[in-house]
Structures are given as C-alpha cells and as structure tokens.
Design a protein around this motif. Sequence first.
Motif, PDB file in Angstrom:
ATOM      1  N   ILE A  27       0.657  -1.014  -0.239  1.00  0.00           N
ATOM      2  CA  ILE A  27      -0.032  -0.612  -0.235  1.00  0.00           C
ATOM      3  C   ILE A  27       1.313   1.095   0.256  1.00  0.00           C
ATOM      4  O   ILE A  27       1.106   2.368  -0.800  1.00  0.00           O
ATOM      5  CB  ILE A  27      -1.222  -0.037   1.013  1.00  0.00           C
ATOM      6  N   LEU A  28       1.757   1.107   0.763  1.00  0.00           N
ATOM      7  CA  LEU A  28       2.198   2.402   1.185  1.00  0.00           C
ATOM      8  C   LEU A  28       3.644   2.416  -0.310  1.00  0.00           C
ATOM      9  O   LEU A  28       3.691   3.786  -0.727  1.00  0.00           O
ATOM     10  CB  LEU A  28       3.497   2.111   1.721  1.00  0.00           C
ATOM     11  N   LYS A  29       4.229   1.609  -0.730  1.00  0.00           N
ATOM     12  CA  LYS A  29       4.908   1.696  -2.895  1.00  0.00           C
ATOM     13  C   LYS A  29       3.883   2.353  -3.410  1.00  0.00           C
ATOM     14  O   LYS A  29       4.277   2.883  -4.429  1.00  0.00           O
ATOM     15  CB  LYS A  29       4.877   0.086  -2.842  1.00  0.00           C
ATOM     16  N   ALA A  64       4.628   5.933  -4.942  1.00  0.00           N
ATOM     17  CA  ALA A  64       4.962   5.441  -6.676  1.00  0.00           C
ATOM     18  C   ALA A  64       4.865   7.063  -7.030  1.00  0.00           C
ATOM     19  O   ALA A  64       5.812   7.180  -8.499  1.00  0.00           O
ATOM     20  CB  ALA A  64       4.258   4.640  -6.903  1.00  0.00           C
ATOM     21  N   PRO A  65       3.415   7.497  -7.372  1.00  0.00           N
ATOM     22  CA  PRO A  65       3.839   8.840  -8.447  1.00  0.00           C
ATOM     23  C   PRO A  65       4.395  10.106  -8.015  1.00  0.00           C
ATOM     24  O   PRO A  65       4.814  10.880  -8.726  1.00  0.00           O
ATOM     25  CB  PRO A  65       1.960   9.194  -8.341  1.00  0.00           C
ATOM     26  N   GLY A  89      12.590  -3.799  10.796  1.00  0.00           N
ATOM     27  CA  GLY A  89      11.254  -4.260  11.416  1.00  0.00           C
ATOM     28  C   GLY A  89      10.241  -3.598  10.532  1.00  0.00           C
ATOM     29  O   GLY A  89      10.328  -4.177   9.307  1.00  0.00           O
ATOM     30  N   GLU A  90       9.267  -2.981  11.658  1.00  0.00           N
ATOM     31  CA  GLU A  90       7.993  -2.543  10.735  1.00  0.00           C
ATOM     32  C   GLU A  90       7.740  -1.382  10.669  1.00  0.00           C
ATOM     33  O   GLU A  90       6.794  -0.906  10.231  1.00  0.00           O
ATOM     34  CB  GLU A  90       6.964  -3.579  11.914  1.00  0.00           C
ATOM     35  N   GLU A  91       9.229  -0.508  10.476  1.00  0.00           N
ATOM     36  CA  GLU A  91       9.022   0.703  10.174  1.00  0.00           C
ATOM     37  C   GLU A  91       9.072   0.771   9.016  1.00  0.00           C
ATOM     38  O   GLU A  91      10.485   0.527   8.230  1.00  0.00           O
ATOM     39  CB  GLU A  91      10.405   1.167  10.770  1.00  0.00           C
ATOM     40  N   LEU A  92       8.159   1.468   8.507  1.00  0.00           N
ATOM     41  CA  LEU A  92       8.704   1.902   6.700  1.00  0.00           C
ATOM     42  C   LEU A  92       8.651   2.946   6.553  1.00  0.00           C
ATOM     43  O   LEU A  92       7.952   3.735   6.646  1.00  0.00           O
ATOM     44  CB  LEU A  92       7.263   1.182   6.169  1.00  0.00           C
ATOM     45  N   LEU A  93       9.273   3.427   5.847  1.00  0.00           N
ATOM     46  CA  LEU A  93       9.261   5.313   5.265  1.00  0.00           C
ATOM     47  C   LEU A  93       9.048   5.435   3.823  1.00  0.00           C
ATOM     48  O   LEU A  93       9.107   4.285   2.442  1.00  0.00           O
ATOM     49  CB  LEU A  93      10.442   5.308   5.044  1.00  0.00           C
ATOM     50  N   GLY A  94       8.385   6.184   3.369  1.00  0.00           N
ATOM     51  CA  GLY A  94       8.209   7.033   1.919  1.00  0.00           C
ATOM     52  C   GLY A  94       8.665   8.114   2.104  1.00  0.00           C
ATOM     53  O   GLY A  94       8.235  10.146   2.696  1.00  0.00           O
ATOM     54  N   GLY A  95       9.538   8.861   0.956  1.00  0.00           N
ATOM     55  CA  GLY A  95       9.329   9.648   0.270  1.00  0.00           C
ATOM     56  C   GLY A  95       9.670  10.308  -1.265  1.00  0.00           C
ATOM     57  O   GLY A  95       9.636   9.711  -1.585  1.00  0.00           O
ATOM     58  N   ILE A  96       8.911  11.578  -0.652  1.00  0.00           N
ATOM     59  CA  ILE A  96       7.707  12.352  -1.591  1.00  0.00           C
ATOM     60  C   ILE A  96       8.566  13.359  -1.951  1.00  0.00           C
ATOM     61  O   ILE A  96       8.743  14.557  -0.959  1.00  0.00           O
ATOM     62  CB  ILE A  96       6.336  11.719  -1.378  1.00  0.00           C
TER      63      ILE A  96
END
Length: 383
Positions: free
Chosen positions: A285-287, A291-292, A301-308
């Motif tokens: 979902i994050l990806k 993505a746009p 671990g369970e930590e995810l990052l988004g860079g926009i």
Amino acid sequence: MNLTTTNMIALLPFISSMICCVILAITLLTSIKIMVSYRNKQVFILLISSLITAGLPQLLNLYQVSTQQQIPYLLYIISTMAVIISFILINFVLMKMYAVGIKLRIAPMIMLLLGAAAAFAASFFVAPYEIGAGLAFPILDFYMFILIITMLVVTRQIDMPTSYYYSLLVMFIYQLGLMLDRYVFEWSQAWLHTLVELLPIMYYAILFYLLLDWVMDRLLSTYQSAIIDGLTGLYIRRHFQKKLQSMMQRKPVAVIFCDIDNFKALNDTKGHQVADEALQQVAAILKEEVAPYGVAGRYGGEELLGGIAIDSVKPMAVAEKIRARVELETIVTISVGFSTSKEATELMLLVKQADEAMYFSKTTGKNKVSSYRSLPASIKQKM
C-alpha cells in the motif's frame, strides 16, 4: 543456375563453418570468464567441454572445404558423433542453468549418451551413404532427429525461456532439412542446401544469446538483492536514503514514517507468517501511494518510510490515504508521522523528525497521522 550463384553455394559450407567457429569461440571465451567467478564450476566445465566438442565438426568442415581433400571414414563418423554429444551436453547445461527449483538427474543424460554410443557402434556395421565426395551415416542422423524430438517433448515440463525452444526448433528444422538434403534429394536442391548451411549459424547465435541472457539475469538479481528488501519489496534503508537525497537536491520533499501498531503482539498471537503477510500488505500500500511522487523503503523491522516530492501534492493527504487504506484493507493499523524539508534541509534530521511525529501518533492513540510541524513545542525542544 548461373556461375556466380553456383560459386556462392559452393562457398556456403566454408562461410557457415567459419561464422559458427567465431560464435563458438566467443561463447567459449565468455563461458571461461564466467567460470572463474562462478561457484558451480562443474556446470561451466561441462558447457566448455560441449562447446569445444561442437567446434570439432566445424573445424573439420573448414579443413575439408579449404583443402578439397577426402576426409578419412573414421573422422567423418567422429564428426557426426561430436554433433550429437555436444547437443546432449549443451541442453543438459542449459536446463541446469535455467530450471530453477528442479533437481535434474544425470542419469537421463547418461542414457542419451549411451544411446549415442550404441548408434555410433552400429554405424560401423552399416555402410555409410556416399553423396558426392562426402559421407553420411543414416543411423546417427536418425538418432539425432529422435533426440531433438525427445528434447522438445521433455523440456515442455520445465520452465525454460522461449529462446531455448527456438533453438530446439531451429535444430529440428536443420536436422529434418539435412536428412532430406542427403537421403532424398542428394544435394540437388540449392534452396534446401542453403537452408541447411545457414541454420547452424542461427542455432549457435541463439545459444550465445541464452548464455548472455542468463548472465544478465544473474547480474540484475544481484543488483536487486543489494538494494531491495527481500520481504517487503521496498528499498533497503541505505538505497532509500540515497534516492531521497537525490530528490532533495531538486525539489522540496517530505518523509512519511509508518509503524505498524501492536506488531509484536500480532507476531506472538498469530505467528510470524501472519505478521509477515501483514507487513507485506502495508508495504504494498505504501509503495502504491508514494509511487507517483517518490520512493518507499524499509527502515527496519515494521518501520517503513515514504519519501515524496511535495511540489504537487500535500504530504498530509498522502499519509492519510496510506493510513486509511491500511485500516480498511489489512488486519492491522499504522501510526504515521511526517516532516518536510521546510523543517529540515538535512536528510537524517528530516527522518528523525518524521520518526518523532510517528511516535507522537503512537503515544496519543495510534492509527493516526501527525505532522512534525504540529507537534507541541516541548517535544520539539527535546530534539
């Protein structure tokens, strides 16, 4: 048929064998180079042996055409046998290289080689077929034809690349054309003779392509494993930071920090498989949502990052969309925090601010989005 056409047809065997020798030599040198750095050297030793064996008939043909001398009977039969042996070995090696997850046994290859040996022995008791200044061995030719059909049938059960089946199809047409040319028309059909001389070039060119394709696939896999997290399919932390750093140099950005709520409890009660599936769903979902506008990575671990990039979208809108989808589409919820390059121009500080905003979401109710800018001043002062 004019003199020029006749001369061209006469030169075809020499040209064909010369081109085949060049392709085989390039493939051989490439195989040796790969073998030096590849762990499973036995496969490439077998490939090198098969390429050398395949080159022997081509060299013999070059010698015969260039000297116009009669080749001894034994050399003729050995040359025909070399074609069969190289075909068996090459196909076995290609299946070993491409058939992932299938354990190939050596027994079938030995059986095929024993069949070739039997055909070889039988050829001494059957007079060779004389065609002009050349000889042909019907038993060996027929065995080669059956061998190609066997490979076409057997390998349909193995997941091989399409180009591999093209190589078998080329060999099937070649062997069928060769037998018709020798035993039916006795080299009287110029078009058929031309086809028979040109098809080996195509066959060995496809083999070289298959080797290069295998090498490129391994290089790509190695590169992907170096930058992609195996479980989530997101960039590993180092590569994520590299990509985001490049984005920061061109436009304003935001870091969205996501942490799955109660993940340890999920692990303990439902097991690692369920927890891993939930992590993969959140990562997907994050990806999809970032993505746009940018990239996604796994921090740990369970930590995810988004860079926009935030020149055309509001980070709150993207973060909230991610949170809402996770709540709706998975069995978990996430706490989310974000910060923008307006608050920090240095990457590590930007990530730390987003982490702090996420922690605020987690400690004030979970399943929510917090902006670093909106955090109480008392929390910001601690950084």
